[in-house]
Write an enzyme that holds these catalytic residues in place. Structure first.
Site, PDB file in Angstrom:
ATOM      1  N   TYR A  75     -52.106  -6.205  45.046  1.00 55.61           N
ATOM      2  CA  TYR A  75     -51.526  -5.833  43.743  1.00 55.61           C
ATOM      3  C   TYR A  75     -52.619  -5.754  42.673  1.00 55.61           C
ATOM      4  O   TYR A  75     -52.682  -4.783  41.897  1.00 55.61           O
ATOM      5  CB  TYR A  75     -50.435  -6.843  43.350  1.00 55.61           C
ATOM      6  CG  TYR A  75     -49.972  -6.657  41.922  1.00 55.61           C
ATOM      7  CD1 TYR A  75     -49.159  -5.581  41.565  1.00 55.61           C
ATOM      8  CD2 TYR A  75     -50.395  -7.527  40.916  1.00 55.61           C
ATOM      9  CE1 TYR A  75     -48.765  -5.396  40.246  1.00 55.61           C
ATOM     10  CE2 TYR A  75     -50.005  -7.344  39.594  1.00 55.61           C
ATOM     11  CZ  TYR A  75     -49.200  -6.277  39.265  1.00 55.61           C
ATOM     12  OH  TYR A  75     -48.826  -6.079  37.957  1.00 55.61           O
ATOM     13  N   TYR A 106     -40.695  -0.307  30.551  1.00 60.40           N
ATOM     14  CA  TYR A 106     -40.338  -1.727  30.333  1.00 60.40           C
ATOM     15  C   TYR A 106     -39.143  -1.856  29.390  1.00 60.40           C
ATOM     16  O   TYR A 106     -38.176  -1.123  29.540  1.00 60.40           O
ATOM     17  CB  TYR A 106     -41.530  -2.521  29.775  1.00 60.40           C
ATOM     18  CG  TYR A 106     -42.848  -2.237  30.427  1.00 60.40           C
ATOM     19  CD1 TYR A 106     -43.024  -2.437  31.794  1.00 60.40           C
ATOM     20  CD2 TYR A 106     -43.935  -1.776  29.693  1.00 60.40           C
ATOM     21  CE1 TYR A 106     -44.243  -2.195  32.396  1.00 60.40           C
ATOM     22  CE2 TYR A 106     -45.158  -1.538  30.292  1.00 60.40           C
ATOM     23  CZ  TYR A 106     -45.305  -1.739  31.634  1.00 60.40           C
ATOM     24  OH  TYR A 106     -46.499  -1.497  32.221  1.00 60.40           O
ATOM     25  N   LYS A 149     -47.767   1.196  39.928  1.00 62.98           N
ATOM     26  CA  LYS A 149     -46.514   0.694  40.510  1.00 62.98           C
ATOM     27  C   LYS A 149     -45.634   1.824  41.046  1.00 62.98           C
ATOM     28  O   LYS A 149     -44.940   1.677  42.042  1.00 62.98           O
ATOM     29  CB  LYS A 149     -45.741  -0.122  39.458  1.00 62.98           C
ATOM     30  CG  LYS A 149     -46.464  -1.421  39.119  1.00 62.98           C
ATOM     31  CD  LYS A 149     -45.922  -2.120  37.892  1.00 62.98           C
ATOM     32  CE  LYS A 149     -46.682  -3.425  37.673  1.00 62.98           C
ATOM     33  NZ  LYS A 149     -46.573  -4.016  36.379  1.00 62.98           N
ATOM     34  N   SER A 193     -50.503  -0.750  35.421  1.00 66.74           N
ATOM     35  CA  SER A 193     -49.112  -0.669  35.891  1.00 66.74           C
ATOM     36  C   SER A 193     -48.660   0.713  36.342  1.00 66.74           C
ATOM     37  O   SER A 193     -47.618   0.823  36.991  1.00 66.74           O
ATOM     38  CB  SER A 193     -48.167  -1.113  34.779  1.00 66.74           C
ATOM     39  OG  SER A 193     -47.912  -2.467  34.891  1.00 66.74           O
ATOM     40  N   VAL A 244     -51.047  -1.256  30.843  1.00 59.48           N
ATOM     41  CA  VAL A 244     -51.775  -1.928  29.759  1.00 59.48           C
ATOM     42  C   VAL A 244     -53.156  -1.326  29.496  1.00 59.48           C
ATOM     43  O   VAL A 244     -53.800  -1.668  28.510  1.00 59.48           O
ATOM     44  CB  VAL A 244     -51.924  -3.453  30.000  1.00 59.48           C
ATOM     45  CG1 VAL A 244     -50.597  -4.173  29.862  1.00 59.48           C
ATOM     46  CG2 VAL A 244     -52.598  -3.764  31.314  1.00 59.48           C
TER      47      VAL A 244
HETATM   48  N1  GLN Z   1     -52.629  -5.859  35.830  1.00 59.45           N
HETATM   49  C1  GLN Z   1     -51.583  -6.050  34.875  1.00 59.45           C
HETATM   50  C2  GLN Z   1     -50.767  -7.279  35.231  1.00 59.45           C
HETATM   51  O1  GLN Z   1     -50.487  -7.469  36.382  1.00 59.45           O
HETATM   52  C3  GLN Z   1     -50.724  -4.812  34.835  1.00 59.45           C
HETATM   53  C4  GLN Z   1     -49.646  -4.919  33.793  1.00 59.45           C
HETATM   54  C5  GLN Z   1     -49.369  -3.634  33.066  1.00 59.45           C
HETATM   55  O2  GLN Z   1     -50.113  -2.655  33.096  1.00 59.45           O
HETATM   56  N2  GLN Z   1     -48.305  -3.663  32.326  1.00 59.45           N
HETATM   57  O3  GLN Z   1     -50.404  -8.054  34.374  1.00 59.45           O
END
Ligand code: GLN
Length: 319
Positions: A198, A250, A76, A73, A268
């Site tokens: 993505y 988050y 992003k 993530s 994550v």
């Molecule tokens: N690849 C993960 C997903 O799309 C990324 C989520 C994350 O790092 N919070 O669920």
């Protein structure tokens, strides 16, 4: 002239602080490594590295800072910058909002009124952002994305194919979000291509030093402090840092802003980037996550770094 044997080696205060934090938190056993795909579940939970890069290009690092992992993530943030460069602020705002959700990163929700995903730092918003990346086809879009990451880290980057393919084959929640957004006209009809990009951006491989250099680039008005290359138009730094500040962690974003007080983003993979504008970028990597998907050791390290170095944006005078 001083006898070289009499010279004392003096470590920088930043090096001392990160060494101390690494020793202090290395034994902290809490959290669970992401296990929604086997590739992530295999990671060694003891890996732990901290890196600071200052805007004048000094690098301080401790632990396994060369260990590669997928950026997840944290990507992003950077995809949002590219979408802003491609379309400008006003257009991007029609497709992705800037409100924190107070929900988990993978919540399947859109703003009731506008039908936009809430912000670009959660999955729905990131998929919408990624769908905005310009290019004449999937390959050109991927290459533009990889080139953008290259500018931030200062070297070529690669996609971990096994992480990408398993994200793609198991990413039904993300696919559901894309369908919902397609239903409301928030993303283009080619949703499989947007989802692929993505999943690829999440599977870009970086190490802890790369994270710190990327964060330092944002701290340095978009110019990589090591290579001096402009990674993103400085005009958009305030947009990127604002959404990181309010939404980057988050449903922990409010508490993070209150306690730690700098723009940040987690993934994550167990990585966290934190940006201290005009001063430094911080990268921490430690895979075990708390219930909100943030690295347990990463949050602790940033909390203590913020206190000890007086990094909270609203605490210290003279900035
Ligand atoms: N690849 C993960 C997903 O799309 C990324 C989520 C994350 O790092 N919070 O669920």
């Amino acid at each position: 002239m001083a006898n070289p044997e009499d010279l004392e080696i003096v470590s920088s205060p930043l090096a001392i602080v990160i060494d101390e934090l690494h020793s202090k938190y290395k034994s902290l056993q809490a959290g669970v490594v992401a296990n929604y795909i086997p590739e992530l579940a295999k990671v060694n939970p003891d890996l732990f590295s901290i890196c600071i890069v200052t805007v004048d290009g000094q690098v301080y690092e401790v632990g396994e800072y060369k260990q590669l992992f997928t950026i997840q993530s944290i990507s992003k943030v950077f995809a949002y910058g590219l979408a802003l460069e491609d379309h400008g602020r006003d257009y991007v705002l029609t497709k992705v909002g800037v409100e924190p959700t107070g929900e988990a990163f993978n919540a399947i929700i859109l703003d009731e009124q506008s039908k936009r995903p809430y912000n670009p730092m959660v999955n729905a918003g990131a998929i919408a952002t990624t769908s905005l990346i310009k290019g004449s086809g999937a390959t050109e879009r991927l290459n533009r994305m990889l080139d953008m990451f290259r500018r931030y880290v200062g070297h070529d980057v690669f996609v971990d194919i096994s992480v990408f393919t398993s994200e793609r084959s198991t990413g039904h929640r993300n696919r559901a979000m894309a369908h919902l957004m397609l239903n409301f006209g928030m993303i283009d009809k080619n949703i499989e291509e947007a989802l692929d990009l993505y999943f690829q951006q999440c599977a870009v491989m970086v190490n802890c030093r790369d994270l710190a250099v990327m964060a330092a680039t944002l701290a340095n008005k978009g110019t990589n402090p090591i290579t001096k290359e402009q990674a993103v138009d400085s005009h958009y730094i305030k947009d990127i840092l604002s959404v990181m500040y309010t939404c980057g962690m988050y449903n922990f974003a409010g508490e993070w802003a209150y306690k730690i007080g700098v723009p940040a983003k987690s993934g994550v993979c167990g990585g966290i980037i934190a940006v201290v504008p005009h001063q430094m970028g911080i990268g921490v990597f430690s895979p075990p996550l708390d219930a909100r998907g943030n690295s347990v050791r990463g949050v602790k390290v940033c909390e203590e770094l913020s206190q000890r170095l007086c990094l909270h944006l609203f605490e210290c005078s003279g900035r």
